[in-house]
Motif scaffolding. Sequence first.
Motif, mmCIF file in Angstrom:
data_model
loop_
_atom_site.group_PDB
_atom_site.id
_atom_site.type_symbol
_atom_site.label_atom_id
_atom_site.label_comp_id
_atom_site.label_asym_id
_atom_site.label_seq_id
_atom_site.Cartn_x
_atom_site.Cartn_y
_atom_site.Cartn_z
ATOM 1 N N VAL A 1 -8.807 5.798 5.387
ATOM 2 C CA VAL A 1 -7.762 6.599 5.353
ATOM 3 C C VAL A 1 -6.960 6.134 6.715
ATOM 4 C CG1 VAL A 1 -6.984 8.553 4.935
ATOM 5 C CG2 VAL A 1 -9.492 8.017 4.412
ATOM 6 N N SER A 2 -5.908 5.697 6.173
ATOM 7 C CA SER A 2 -4.544 5.717 7.236
ATOM 8 C C SER A 2 -2.885 5.000 7.274
ATOM 9 C CB SER A 2 -5.291 4.290 8.072
ATOM 10 O OG SER A 2 -4.238 3.010 8.263
ATOM 11 N N ALA A 3 -2.323 5.741 7.697
ATOM 12 C CA ALA A 3 -0.616 5.949 7.537
ATOM 13 C C ALA A 3 -0.695 4.324 7.525
ATOM 14 C CB ALA A 3 -0.191 6.226 8.926
ATOM 15 N N SER A 4 -0.972 3.711 7.662
ATOM 16 C CA SER A 4 -1.260 1.782 7.621
ATOM 17 C C SER A 4 -1.149 1.785 6.202
ATOM 18 C CB SER A 4 -2.222 0.965 8.455
ATOM 19 O OG SER A 4 -1.320 1.414 10.111
ATOM 20 N N CYS A 5 -2.200 2.560 4.955
ATOM 21 C CA CYS A 5 -2.228 2.425 3.890
ATOM 22 C C CYS A 5 -2.092 3.514 3.765
ATOM 23 C CB CYS A 5 -3.398 1.424 3.481
ATOM 24 S SG CYS A 5 -3.578 1.349 1.778
ATOM 25 N N PRO A 6 -0.060 3.915 2.867
ATOM 26 C CA PRO A 6 -0.311 5.295 2.739
ATOM 27 C C PRO A 6 -0.946 5.495 1.407
ATOM 28 C CG PRO A 6 1.510 4.646 3.489
ATOM 29 C CD PRO A 6 0.255 3.263 3.451
ATOM 30 N N ALA A 7 -1.816 4.783 0.423
ATOM 31 C CA ALA A 7 -2.134 4.549 -0.824
ATOM 32 C C ALA A 7 -3.754 5.437 -0.481
ATOM 33 C CB ALA A 7 -2.841 3.567 -1.612
ATOM 34 N N SER A 8 -3.938 5.378 0.346
ATOM 35 C CA SER A 8 -5.208 5.149 1.001
ATOM 36 C C SER A 8 -5.640 6.503 0.502
ATOM 37 C CB SER A 8 -6.092 4.543 2.231
ATOM 38 O OG SER A 8 -5.370 5.265 3.748
ATOM 39 N N VAL A 9 -4.972 7.552 1.026
ATOM 40 C CA VAL A 9 -4.751 9.112 1.258
ATOM 41 C C VAL A 9 -5.679 9.876 -0.332
ATOM 42 C CG1 VAL A 9 -3.467 9.558 2.918
ATOM 43 C CG2 VAL A 9 -2.983 9.785 -0.050
ATOM 44 N N LEU A 10 -5.957 8.880 -1.395
ATOM 45 C CA LEU A 10 -6.317 9.375 -1.896
ATOM 46 C C LEU A 10 -7.773 9.465 -1.958
ATOM 47 C CD1 LEU A 10 -4.063 7.922 -4.154
ATOM 48 C CD2 LEU A 10 -5.145 7.212 -5.729
ATOM 49 N N GLN A 11 -8.513 8.714 -1.468
ATOM 50 C CA GLN A 11 -9.783 9.124 -0.571
ATOM 51 C C GLN A 11 -10.427 10.916 -0.287
ATOM 52 O OE1 GLN A 11 -11.618 6.297 1.917
ATOM 53 N NE2 GLN A 11 -9.912 4.683 1.284
ATOM 54 N N LEU A 12 -8.755 11.268 0.227
ATOM 55 C CA LEU A 12 -9.387 12.579 0.639
ATOM 56 C C LEU A 12 -9.023 13.588 -0.599
ATOM 57 C CD1 LEU A 12 -6.995 12.687 4.084
ATOM 58 C CD2 LEU A 12 -9.219 12.819 3.725
ATOM 59 N N HIS A 13 -8.268 13.448 -2.365
ATOM 60 C CA HIS A 13 -7.818 14.030 -2.705
ATOM 61 C C HIS A 13 -9.282 14.292 -4.228
ATOM 62 C CE1 HIS A 13 -6.201 16.278 -7.010
ATOM 63 N NE2 HIS A 13 -5.578 15.683 -5.685
ATOM 64 N N PRO A 14 -9.693 15.339 -4.339
ATOM 65 C CA PRO A 14 -11.024 16.194 -4.752
ATOM 66 C C PRO A 14 -10.901 15.599 -6.281
ATOM 67 C CG PRO A 14 -9.624 18.224 -4.443
ATOM 68 C CD PRO A 14 -9.292 16.584 -3.589
ATOM 69 N N HIS A 15 -9.556 15.034 -6.808
ATOM 70 C CA HIS A 15 -9.942 14.332 -8.274
ATOM 71 C C HIS A 15 -8.850 13.412 -8.709
ATOM 72 C CE1 HIS A 15 -9.561 15.401 -13.178
ATOM 73 N NE2 HIS A 15 -10.093 14.161 -12.348
ATOM 74 N N ALA A 16 -9.149 11.730 -8.360
ATOM 75 C CA ALA A 16 -8.458 11.153 -7.682
ATOM 76 C C ALA A 16 -8.946 10.132 -9.101
ATOM 77 C CB ALA A 16 -7.734 10.774 -6.585
ATOM 78 N N GLY B 1 0.713 -1.643 0.155
ATOM 79 C CA GLY B 1 -0.024 0.128 0.088
ATOM 80 C C GLY B 1 0.575 1.552 0.012
ATOM 81 N N HIS B 2 1.991 0.832 -0.380
ATOM 82 C CA HIS B 2 2.583 2.231 -0.082
ATOM 83 C C HIS B 2 2.257 3.276 -1.930
ATOM 84 C CE1 HIS B 2 6.781 0.358 -2.176
ATOM 85 N NE2 HIS B 2 6.532 1.108 -2.773
ATOM 86 N N LEU B 3 2.595 4.631 -1.274
ATOM 87 C CA LEU B 3 2.779 5.651 -2.481
ATOM 88 C C LEU B 3 4.107 6.762 -2.262
ATOM 89 C CD1 LEU B 3 0.462 5.727 -4.021
ATOM 90 C CD2 LEU B 3 -0.639 8.131 -1.915
ATOM 91 N N ALA B 4 4.462 6.593 -3.708
ATOM 92 C CA ALA B 4 5.855 7.095 -4.230
ATOM 93 C C ALA B 4 6.708 5.548 -2.711
ATOM 94 C CB ALA B 4 5.971 8.006 -4.262
ATOM 95 N N PHE B 5 7.086 6.376 -2.274
ATOM 96 C CA PHE B 5 8.259 5.478 -1.094
ATOM 97 C C PHE B 5 7.642 6.109 0.312
ATOM 98 C CE2 PHE B 5 12.232 4.331 -3.947
ATOM 99 C CZ PHE B 5 11.658 2.755 -4.236
ATOM 100 N N ASN B 6 6.565 6.675 0.486
ATOM 101 C CA ASN B 6 6.286 6.733 1.122
ATOM 102 C C ASN B 6 5.706 5.112 1.919
ATOM 103 O OD1 ASN B 6 5.736 9.660 1.730
ATOM 104 N ND2 ASN B 6 5.235 9.909 -0.411
ATOM 105 N N GLU B 7 6.433 5.082 2.790
ATOM 106 C CA GLU B 7 5.746 3.510 3.670
ATOM 107 C C GLU B 7 4.797 3.251 4.684
ATOM 108 O OE1 GLU B 7 6.990 0.719 2.445
ATOM 109 O OE2 GLU B 7 9.435 0.797 1.664
ATOM 110 N N GLN B 8 3.867 2.217 5.103
ATOM 111 C CA GLN B 8 3.574 2.259 5.977
ATOM 112 C C GLN B 8 4.181 2.972 7.237
ATOM 113 O OE1 GLN B 8 3.697 -1.409 6.169
ATOM 114 N NE2 GLN B 8 1.003 -1.455 5.193
#
Length: 261
Positions: free
Chosen positions: A215-230, A138-145
Amino acid sequence: MELVPLGSAEEIAVVVADIVERAVRQRPAAVLGLATGSTPLPAYQELIRRHRAGTGPSWDEVTTFNLDEYVGLPAGHEQSYLATIRRELTDALGLDPARVHGPDPDEAGLPTAGERYEAAITAAGGVDLQILGIGTNGHLAFNEQGSSLASPTRIKTLTVQTRQDNARFFGSAREVPQHVLTQGIGTILRARHLVLIATGVGKADAVAAAVEGPVSASCPASVLQLHPHATVLVDGAAVGRLRRLDYYAEVYAAKPHWQAH
Ligand code: GLP
């Protein structure tokens, strides 16, 4: 968030190339955020194919910012992400290397590398369109859990899992650098449009956690849920763990013809 279930990596490549070209046609001086890894390669090859066929937009004024970079590789190493993006995409599109950016992994400048990269992105006017992959964890770029959901570009330490996943680009997991510089989750969230691509069964759990989990730091890619255009583009193998797949397919089939991704 728009979840687009497509049949294959090839179909995704066509849609991603359409999205990128539209952004560049709308704004010839577009700022593109680029991901490395294997997932975006078919889309990059499609863009190159169109460019060579003479049907693509002009790339002359486009600026790019990579998501991340390894720290500690010898200068000019072929697996550095800056070398990779030039080899896999920007050289073939004729982009001036001065317009192709990545975090600066030079040892002496590491304490300020993050700040300098943030300043460069801001000076360019921010990222218009950010291409993303997703790690098997679930990491995004190299943002690990566990990465801060508000993080800026900074140094990170890779997990054993990510080093094993990326061992195929090196001789072994041991040769994958332990440290990296990565755009933060806060940085990524500031891009105006996020396009995440996930292909293959190995990404199915990560996709489900990112799209349908909390939405959780345990799955960094879950932050897409916060973005207005994903926009999340997934192939037939990566959708396996999605509970609302039928609905996403229904939404996509009923997409108004005037509505772009
Ligand atoms: C890598 C990269 C990410 C990439 C992800 C998935 O470690 N830093 O930007 O999205 O892991 O890689 P791949 O597309 O090869 O599966």
